[in-house]
Scaffold this motif. Structure first.
Motif, short mmCIF file in Angstrom:
data_model
loop_
_atom_site.label_atom_id
_atom_site.label_comp_id
_atom_site.label_asym_id
_atom_site.label_seq_id
_atom_site.Cartn_x
_atom_site.Cartn_y
_atom_site.Cartn_z
N ALA A 1 0.86 3.94 -2.99
CA ALA A 1 0.50 5.32 -2.68
C ALA A 1 1.61 6.28 -3.08
O ALA A 1 1.37 7.32 -3.71
N ALA A 2 2.84 5.94 -2.72
CA ALA A 2 3.98 6.80 -3.06
C ALA A 2 4.16 6.87 -4.57
O ALA A 2 4.39 7.95 -5.12
N ARG A 3 4.04 5.74 -5.25
CA ARG A 3 4.19 5.72 -6.72
C ARG A 3 3.17 6.66 -7.36
O ARG A 3 3.52 7.48 -8.22
N GLU A 4 1.92 6.55 -6.94
CA GLU A 4 0.87 7.37 -7.54
C GLU A 4 1.08 8.86 -7.26
O GLU A 4 1.01 9.69 -8.17
N THR B 1 3.95 4.66 11.38
CA THR B 1 4.06 3.36 10.72
C THR B 1 4.82 3.49 9.41
O THR B 1 5.65 2.64 9.08
N LEU B 2 4.55 4.55 8.68
CA LEU B 2 5.24 4.78 7.41
C LEU B 2 6.75 4.79 7.63
O LEU B 2 7.50 4.18 6.86
N ARG C 1 0.83 -1.21 0.00
CA ARG C 1 0.00 0.00 0.00
C ARG C 1 0.86 1.26 0.00
O ARG C 1 0.57 2.22 -0.71
N ILE C 2 1.92 1.24 0.79
CA ILE C 2 2.84 2.39 0.85
C ILE C 2 3.47 2.60 -0.53
O ILE C 2 3.52 3.73 -1.04
N GLU D 1 -1.54 8.96 4.51
CA GLU D 1 -2.99 9.02 4.40
C GLU D 1 -3.49 8.18 3.23
O GLU D 1 -4.47 7.44 3.36
N LYS D 2 -2.83 8.28 2.10
CA LYS D 2 -3.26 7.52 0.92
C LYS D 2 -3.10 6.01 1.15
O LYS D 2 -3.89 5.21 0.66
#
Length: 199
Positions: A25-28, A53-54, A21-22, A45-46
């Motif tokens: 989200a970062a890629r997008e 946690t990130l 998920r990280i 958030e995304k």
């Protein structure tokens, strides 16, 4: 008889799901806005996780970029290796390895240039940085493998030439003079330099 692989536990599955998920989200966000315009809070958030946690998965935004770009680089390197296998000419085979890497790096030019800066100046103790360095070694090994096909190039020379070719590739992608250059422009610049190195 092969030993069965034990099933992955729930905790490991949850960690892998968060990492995916990280990364997504970062890629997008990086693709849409560029790494400099995105905050770690937006990525958290995304990805639907807390910022704390990130930071368990990547301590800096630079590490997040390395995480994202590394996943694309792995695919690009595999594509290049596969293409080079059937090409007998050394220069063409080397360029077949390099082309998808340059294409990957230029998807978002500023992100690609920042990735290269992180690769050179980032903390080599960080796991995503170590992965990026390992990818550069794998790229050099792939190029050296092509060069060793020529009986005139011994193993040591192939490794040295591969390192020089890798440096040419990275400098051509990173230089401010090439910010507005197309993928084909950069590939031509690399090819022109590599041509004079090969026997």
């Amino acid at each position: 008889m092969a030993l069965a692989t034990p099933p992955v536990g729930r905790r490991e599955r949850n960690k892998q799901a968060k990492l995916e998920r990280i990364t997504a989200a970062a890629r997008e966000l990086f693709a849409e806005h560029g790494v400099d315009e995105v905050t770690t809070q937006q990525i958290a958030e995304k990805a639907d996780i807390g910022t704390g946690t990130l930071f368990l998965y990547a301590k800096t935004k630079g590490e997040l970029l390395l995480l994202v770009q590394n996943s694309g680089y792995v695919d690009a390197l595999e594509e290049g290796r596969a293409a080079a296998q059937s090409i007998p000419d050394a220069l063409d085979a080397v360029m077949a390895i390099i082309r998808p890497i340059v294409e990957c790096n230029r998807i978002q030019v500023d992100n690609g240039r920042t990735y290269l800066r992180e690769l050179v100046f980032g903390d080599p103790e960080e796991p995503h940085h170590r992965d990026a360095l390992a990818l550069t070694v794998q790229t050099e090994e792939a190029i050296a493998g092509v060069l060793r096909r020529d009986d005139l190039v011994d193993s040591d020379d192939a490794a040295t030439l591969a390192r020089v070719i890798s440096a040419i590739m990275f400098i051509s992608m990173a230089t401010p003079a090439n910010v507005a250059s197309t993928v084909d422009d950069i590939l031509q610049e690399i090819s022109d330099q590599v041509r004079v190195l090969l026997p």
